[in-house]
Design a protein around this motif. Sequence first.
Motif, PDB file in Angstrom:
ATOM      1  N   UNK A 172       0.763  -1.363   0.213  1.00 17.99           N
ATOM      2  CA  UNK A 172      -0.106   0.026   0.087  1.00 17.99           C
ATOM      3  C   UNK A 172       0.948   1.302  -0.031  1.00 17.99           C
ATOM      4  N   UNK A 173       0.928   2.169  -1.228  1.00 19.06           N
ATOM      5  CA  UNK A 173       1.326   3.292  -1.294  1.00 19.06           C
ATOM      6  C   UNK A 173       0.583   4.571  -1.180  1.00 19.06           C
ATOM      7  N   UNK A 174       0.930   5.393  -0.121  1.00 23.95           N
ATOM      8  CA  UNK A 174      -0.314   6.604   0.020  1.00 23.95           C
ATOM      9  C   UNK A 174       0.421   7.565  -0.870  1.00 23.95           C
ATOM     10  N   UNK A 175      -0.221   8.880  -0.614  1.00 20.33           N
ATOM     11  CA  UNK A 175       0.113   9.939  -1.683  1.00 20.33           C
ATOM     12  C   UNK A 175       1.366  10.869  -1.008  1.00 20.33           C
ATOM     13  N   UNK A 241      -2.143   5.432  -4.132  1.00 21.05           N
ATOM     14  CA  UNK A 241      -2.989   6.600  -4.164  1.00 21.05           C
ATOM     15  C   UNK A 241      -2.427   7.767  -4.473  1.00 21.05           C
ATOM     16  N   UNK A 242      -2.988   8.478  -5.527  1.00 14.88           N
ATOM     17  CA  UNK A 242      -1.997   9.896  -5.790  1.00 14.88           C
ATOM     18  C   UNK A 242      -0.751   9.757  -6.466  1.00 14.88           C
ATOM     19  N   UNK A 265      -5.069   1.485  -8.714  1.00 13.52           N
ATOM     20  CA  UNK A 265      -4.690   3.039  -8.826  1.00 13.52           C
ATOM     21  C   UNK A 265      -5.641   3.908  -8.509  1.00 13.52           C
ATOM     22  N   UNK A 266      -5.408   4.696  -7.436  1.00 13.63           N
ATOM     23  CA  UNK A 266      -6.664   5.859  -7.113  1.00 13.63           C
ATOM     24  C   UNK A 266      -6.187   7.152  -7.420  1.00 13.63           C
TER      25      UNK A 266
END
Length: 433
Positions: A172-175, A241-242, A265-266
């Motif tokens: 999980x990779x945040x922005x 995300x982002x 991908x968000x």
Amino acid sequence: MAETKQSISLSVHPSSCLVDSKIEIDVKHLPANSKVTLHGRLNSDDGVEWEAFGHYVSDSSGTVKVSRDKSEGGTFEGIEPMGLLWSMRPVPESKPGCRFQKSNVQTPVKVFISVYEGHIAKVYKYLTPLTSAPVERWYLASGVQRVEVTERGIKGTLFIPSGSGPFPAVLDLSGGQGGRAEHHSALLASHGYVSLALEYIGFLNASGKLEHVDNAYFETAFAWLKKHPKVCPDKVAMMGMSFGVSVTLAMTAYSEIIQPRCVVCINGNHIMPLSGSLADVYAALQQNVDKIRYDEKMRLIWRDLLLPIPEDPTKKIQISKINCPVLLIVGEDDQNWPSSESAADIKKMMEKAGNSHLLTLLSYPGAGHLIEPPYSPHVRFSHFKLLEAKTKVMMVWGGETVSHSQAQEKSWQKTLAFLEEHLYDNSREITKC
């Protein structure tokens, strides 16, 4: 209504559940056809108070059923079973620029639902409710383990579902805010996935300067996750995300080590191929600062930074190299990244390469950049820390509250279904790795 106050009852069911679960809110024993206000409030982890309210009229039996009845006004209108949650906003006296984000997933979001006499719109703290009820909303299901990770140079938090496993997993990779956002990973683990919330932006070295990780960092994290004894190694996905979308797509396309079973991908883009270090990306963005726009209150709009979409294929991630299923989630009112334009180009590139059958594109009109788990409050703008400058700015994320909230609910359901299909093979039984 004074003579009936003692008999009025408020039911909220379930009173404790995951944040993506719906709740039923019923008020009984009111006078027939009486006006009441239902009010929801919570205090976020950063001390900000959020609230929402709806105006209702009881039926002939003195009942208000939120899943059945219309709100005639307030922060939401119409039949909205979860309106008291997704329409929440900071109370009027709050400082501008608040963003709702759960920083401590080991504690619940504590929501208080109250019923007030009449149709009112403010100063609830000076009024006495007819009745109230607490609700606990969790990102972390009972039995999910939370483990700090500092092995092999990587930093993150691992969430492991209850049970013997092995389980499918998600990196999980945040922005671009940096730090470590754990709420997505905690919720994924609550649905049966080992999930690693990876910290990868904002590292400081001994002298206090930013230290940008390179591609090897993500490869190490992916390989470490695959080898975890609770993980089925051929069932590992990535979710970005982002800013995390750029990393996810680039690593999936180019890395020989990172070969995910599928990716989610968000609201990101494919116009920032990583070539060694995140420092390269920051340098590229800084060359386009003249494209930054501002709204009427001088809040930043970044979506033009990477427009127009380049024709030169060397300036984009080679999507043709991706050979796993891709779920692309897009908010059409994203004011931070050109997500819609990027998605359209990705679709065109995949069609040309003959791998468009791998793409699932979900595009939501009226949704902004910050597509969070269901029923999270919509945030159109908020403070954002510029890591290189070490300053905070006000960033416009976009979105209209109702449309954005609908997109959050629908896209999360689609995400869980997508992961189920590709990681559990339509079955909850994983017998071999």
